[in-house]
Design a protein around this motif. Structure first.
Motif, PDB file in Angstrom:
ATOM      1  N   VAL A  11       0.843  -1.196   0.000  1.00 55.05           N
ATOM      2  CA  VAL A  11       0.000   0.000   0.000  1.00 55.05           C
ATOM      3  C   VAL A  11       0.879   1.248   0.000  1.00 55.05           C
ATOM      4  O   VAL A  11       0.659   2.200  -0.760  1.00 55.05           O
ATOM      5  N   GLN A  12       1.906   1.232   0.851  1.00 49.37           N
ATOM      6  CA  GLN A  12       2.813   2.385   0.926  1.00 49.37           C
ATOM      7  C   GLN A  12       3.533   2.594  -0.407  1.00 49.37           C
ATOM      8  O   GLN A  12       3.750   3.737  -0.829  1.00 49.37           O
ATOM      9  N   GLU A  13       3.886   1.489  -1.077  1.00 47.06           N
ATOM     10  CA  GLU A  13       4.559   1.598  -2.377  1.00 47.06           C
ATOM     11  C   GLU A  13       3.670   2.292  -3.395  1.00 47.06           C
ATOM     12  O   GLU A  13       4.145   3.124  -4.183  1.00 47.06           O
ATOM     13  N   LEU A  14       2.381   1.959  -3.386  1.00 49.44           N
ATOM     14  CA  LEU A  14       1.451   2.612  -4.309  1.00 49.44           C
ATOM     15  C   LEU A  14       1.344   4.098  -4.008  1.00 49.44           C
ATOM     16  O   LEU A  14       1.312   4.932  -4.921  1.00 49.44           O
ATOM     17  N   VAL A  15       1.270   4.433  -2.734  1.00 54.87           N
ATOM     18  CA  VAL A  15       1.176   5.841  -2.338  1.00 54.87           C
ATOM     19  C   VAL A  15       2.450   6.590  -2.746  1.00 54.87           C
ATOM     20  O   VAL A  15       2.389   7.701  -3.289  1.00 54.87           O
ATOM     21  N   ASP A  16       3.608   5.957  -2.522  1.00 57.98           N
ATOM     22  CA  ASP A  16       4.885   6.607  -2.829  1.00 57.98           C
ATOM     23  C   ASP A  16       5.055   6.884  -4.314  1.00 57.98           C
ATOM     24  O   ASP A  16       5.725   7.845  -4.709  1.00 57.98           O
ATOM     25  N   ARG A  17       4.485   6.037  -5.148  1.00 56.09           N
ATOM     26  CA  ARG A  17       4.639   6.260  -6.595  1.00 56.09           C
ATOM     27  C   ARG A  17       3.565   7.194  -7.147  1.00 56.09           C
ATOM     28  O   ARG A  17       3.495   7.444  -8.338  1.00 56.09           O
ATOM     29  N   GLY A  18       2.684   7.684  -6.266  1.00 60.57           N
ATOM     30  CA  GLY A  18       1.702   8.687  -6.658  1.00 60.57           C
ATOM     31  C   GLY A  18       0.381   8.130  -7.155  1.00 60.57           C
ATOM     32  O   GLY A  18      -0.398   8.862  -7.774  1.00 60.57           O
ATOM     33  N   GLU A  19       0.126   6.851  -6.886  1.00 52.74           N
ATOM     34  CA  GLU A  19      -1.150   6.269  -7.301  1.00 52.74           C
ATOM     35  C   GLU A  19      -2.291   6.967  -6.569  1.00 52.74           C
ATOM     36  O   GLU A  19      -2.263   7.090  -5.338  1.00 52.74           O
ATOM     37  N   LYS A  20      -3.271   7.443  -7.302  1.00 53.13           N
ATOM     38  CA  LYS A  20      -4.439   8.094  -6.704  1.00 53.13           C
ATOM     39  C   LYS A  20      -5.444   7.016  -6.298  1.00 53.13           C
ATOM     40  O   LYS A  20      -6.215   6.531  -7.120  1.00 53.13           O
ATOM     41  N   ILE A  21      -5.432   6.636  -5.040  1.00 52.48           N
ATOM     42  CA  ILE A  21      -6.279   5.542  -4.560  1.00 52.48           C
ATOM     43  C   ILE A  21      -7.605   6.100  -4.059  1.00 52.48           C
ATOM     44  O   ILE A  21      -7.642   6.926  -3.149  1.00 52.48           O
ATOM     45  N   ALA A  22      -8.691   5.636  -4.667  1.00 54.32           N
ATOM     46  CA  ALA A  22     -10.023   6.102  -4.273  1.00 54.32           C
ATOM     47  C   ALA A  22     -10.583   5.277  -3.127  1.00 54.32           C
ATOM     48  O   ALA A  22     -11.315   5.808  -2.276  1.00 54.32           O
ATOM     49  N   GLN A  23     -10.272   3.992  -3.108  1.00 58.25           N
ATOM     50  CA  GLN A  23     -10.792   3.115  -2.046  1.00 58.25           C
ATOM     51  C   GLN A  23      -9.961   1.841  -1.968  1.00 58.25           C
ATOM     52  O   GLN A  23      -9.507   1.321  -2.988  1.00 58.25           O
ATOM     53  N   ILE A  24      -9.810   1.366  -0.742  1.00 56.92           N
ATOM     54  CA  ILE A  24      -9.182   0.063  -0.512  1.00 56.92           C
ATOM     55  C   ILE A  24     -10.206  -0.852   0.147  1.00 56.92           C
ATOM     56  O   ILE A  24     -10.899  -0.444   1.074  1.00 56.92           O
ATOM     57  N   THR A  25     -10.291  -2.076  -0.363  1.00 56.62           N
ATOM     58  CA  THR A  25     -11.088  -3.110   0.295  1.00 56.62           C
ATOM     59  C   THR A  25     -10.136  -4.192   0.780  1.00 56.62           C
ATOM     60  O   THR A  25      -9.417  -4.788  -0.023  1.00 56.62           O
ATOM     61  N   ALA A  26     -10.090  -4.401   2.093  1.00 50.46           N
ATOM     62  CA  ALA A  26      -9.153  -5.366   2.683  1.00 50.46           C
ATOM     63  C   ALA A  26      -9.919  -6.519   3.307  1.00 50.46           C
ATOM     64  O   ALA A  26     -10.858  -6.314   4.082  1.00 50.46           O
ATOM     65  N   ILE A  27      -9.499  -7.749   2.971  1.00 52.99           N
ATOM     66  CA  ILE A  27     -10.133  -8.947   3.514  1.00 52.99           C
ATOM     67  C   ILE A  27      -9.052  -9.951   3.883  1.00 52.99           C
ATOM     68  O   ILE A  27      -8.172 -10.247   3.080  1.00 52.99           O
ATOM     69  N   GLY A  28      -9.135 -10.454   5.106  1.00 59.52           N
ATOM     70  CA  GLY A  28      -8.150 -11.426   5.568  1.00 59.52           C
ATOM     71  C   GLY A  28      -8.202 -11.548   7.072  1.00 59.52           C
ATOM     72  O   GLY A  28      -9.222 -11.235   7.698  1.00 59.52           O
ATOM     73  N   PRO A  29      -7.116 -11.995   7.684  1.00 61.51           N
ATOM     74  CA  PRO A  29      -7.084 -12.069   9.144  1.00 61.51           C
ATOM     75  C   PRO A  29      -7.401 -10.707   9.773  1.00 61.51           C
ATOM     76  O   PRO A  29      -7.056  -9.658   9.209  1.00 61.51           O
ATOM     77  N   VAL A  30      -8.043 -10.735  10.937  1.00 60.84           N
ATOM     78  CA  VAL A  30      -8.453  -9.480  11.572  1.00 60.84           C
ATOM     79  C   VAL A  30      -7.268  -8.556  11.800  1.00 60.84           C
ATOM     80  O   VAL A  30      -7.354  -7.344  11.554  1.00 60.84           O
ATOM     81  N   ILE A  31      -6.142  -9.124  12.226  1.00 60.77           N
ATOM     82  CA  ILE A  31      -4.979  -8.276  12.496  1.00 60.77           C
ATOM     83  C   ILE A  31      -4.474  -7.619  11.215  1.00 60.77           C
ATOM     84  O   ILE A  31      -3.966  -6.493  11.251  1.00 60.77           O
ATOM     85  N   MET A  32      -4.620  -8.311  10.084  1.00 62.99           N
ATOM     86  CA  MET A  32      -4.222  -7.708   8.814  1.00 62.99           C
ATOM     87  C   MET A  32      -5.136  -6.543   8.445  1.00 62.99           C
ATOM     88  O   MET A  32      -4.670  -5.464   8.045  1.00 62.99           O
ATOM     89  N   MET A  33      -6.444  -6.749   8.597  1.00 59.95           N
ATOM     90  CA  MET A  33      -7.385  -5.680   8.258  1.00 59.95           C
ATOM     91  C   MET A  33      -7.173  -4.475   9.179  1.00 59.95           C
ATOM     92  O   MET A  33      -7.259  -3.324   8.740  1.00 59.95           O
ATOM     93  N   LYS A  34      -6.904  -4.741  10.454  1.00 59.72           N
ATOM     94  CA  LYS A  34      -6.627  -3.643  11.390  1.00 59.72           C
ATOM     95  C   LYS A  34      -5.376  -2.876  10.961  1.00 59.72           C
ATOM     96  O   LYS A  34      -5.361  -1.633  10.981  1.00 59.72           O
ATOM     97  N   SER A  35      -4.353  -3.599  10.552  1.00 61.02           N
ATOM     98  CA  SER A  35      -3.104  -2.947  10.150  1.00 61.02           C
ATOM     99  C   SER A  35      -3.307  -2.087   8.907  1.00 61.02           C
ATOM    100  O   SER A  35      -2.755  -0.978   8.810  1.00 61.02           O
ATOM    101  N   VAL A  36      -4.090  -2.598   7.949  1.00 64.86           N
ATOM    102  CA  VAL A  36      -4.365  -1.810   6.745  1.00 64.86           C
ATOM    103  C   VAL A  36      -5.148  -0.546   7.111  1.00 64.86           C
ATOM    104  O   VAL A  36      -4.834   0.557   6.647  1.00 64.86           O
ATOM    105  N   ALA A  37      -6.176  -0.706   7.963  1.00 68.87           N
ATOM    106  CA  ALA A  37      -6.988   0.448   8.368  1.00 68.87           C
ATOM    107  C   ALA A  37      -6.148   1.465   9.129  1.00 68.87           C
ATOM    108  O   ALA A  37      -6.291   2.683   8.926  1.00 68.87           O
ATOM    109  N   ASP A  38      -5.258   0.985   9.995  1.00 67.27           N
ATOM    110  CA  ASP A  38      -4.390   1.901  10.744  1.00 67.27           C
ATOM    111  C   ASP A  38      -3.464   2.673   9.798  1.00 67.27           C
ATOM    112  O   ASP A  38      -3.210   3.869   9.991  1.00 67.27           O
TER     113      ASP A  38
END
Length: 280
Positions: free
Chosen positions: A172-199
């Motif tokens: 996710v950080q790599e996409l942001v660093d290269r200037g990708e204009k992200i409109a929305q992220i949908t994250a699905i997986g272990p709860v700790i992974m989804m929490k980390s993405v949301a954080d």
């Protein structure tokens, strides 16, 4: 009864099954789930739909063997049947043309339910990037299928055996660093992974949707077993979700509830009934 048409082991302890369920396939949409029972004594297992074929009346599910019920399901073969297969349940994903790139993030078997969402987002005219995370390259699943419905795939592995070494948030950080204009992220997986993405995305100001799969019994909102706190409100994942604003989910509470029956599940997994009342 619902017939298993095809069974495939995607990686150790992870299985894909095609289930003959024409009524479910006719109405289901990306993001919805089903609840199945393997047999009359079995518990109800909620699984987000991984794929569907309306014409053939087929629903595809992907699951990991983690307890007694999934062990019983994994023991079934093509040609066998399961007793219950209810759905589609829950609210579908919000699919529309976004002003920017749509990113789906799948961790482990969470990759499977991101597939129909990625496909629907692509069909709606979006640029779609998939981030697929796994502990090692040997347990990555559905890479070919995902490549067919997205514009780009980024892979992360914990051990660095494939793609970026580290967590999905690194991608996710790599996409942001290269200037990708992200409109929305949908994250699905272990709860700790989804929490980390949301954080990670909260400070970036990127809207983030997570799909929750808490303890669930009836799937109709009556039992309250799947209640979660979202933005200081109590929600039922089965009827209000399973998708919620990841920045508002009370993840510590969710993780605590997920651990409630862990000891009982471990006991049931190893239990052998000697008086003829159980399935073993």
């Amino acid at each position: 009864m619902f017939k298993i048409l095809k069974k495939e082991e995607l990686s150790p302890s992870v299985f894909s099954m095609d289930i003959e369920a024409p009524r479910v396939a006719k109405k289901c949409l990306a993001g919805q789930f089903i609840i199945l029972r393997v047999d009359e004594e079995g518990e109800r297992i909620p699984l987000t739909i991984a794929n569907f074929d309306r014409e053939k009346g087929i629903i595809n599910i992907v699951f990991q063997v983690i307890g007694a019920s999934t062990m019983a399901l994994a023991a079934k073969e093509a040609g066998d049947s399961i007793v219950d297969f209810a759905g589609p349940l829950g609210q579908p994903s919000e699919v529309k043309k976004f002003d920017g790139t749509v990113v789906v993030v799948g961790g482990g078997i969470g990759v499977a339910p991101t597939f129909p969402i990625a496909r629907a987002m692509k069909e709606a005219g979006n640029k779609v990037i998939a981030i697929m995370g796994a502990k090692t390259k040997d347990i990555l699943i559905m890479e070919k299928e995902m490549s067919e419905v997205t514009d780009e795939i980024l892979i992360t592995t914990d051990d660095g055996s494939r793609g970026i070494k580290g967590f999905v948030t690194y991608a996710v950080q790599e996409l942001v660093d290269r200037g990708e204009k992200i409109a929305q992220i949908t994250a699905i997986g272990p709860v700790i992974m989804m929490k980390s993405v949301a954080d990670a995305t909260r400070d970036m100001g990127i809207p983030t949707v997570v799909s929750l799969n808490p303890i669930m019994v009836d799937g109709t909102g009556m039992c309250g077993g799947c209640r979660v706190t979202v933005g200081d409100e109590t929600k039922f994942a089965c009827v209000d979700g399973p998708e919620f604003d990841g920045h508002k989910v009370d993840f510590p509470e969710l993780m605590s509830r997920q651990r409630m029956y862990r000891d009982m599940e471990a006991e049931e997994k190893d239990h052998i009934c000697r008086i003829g009342l159980g399935r073993k």
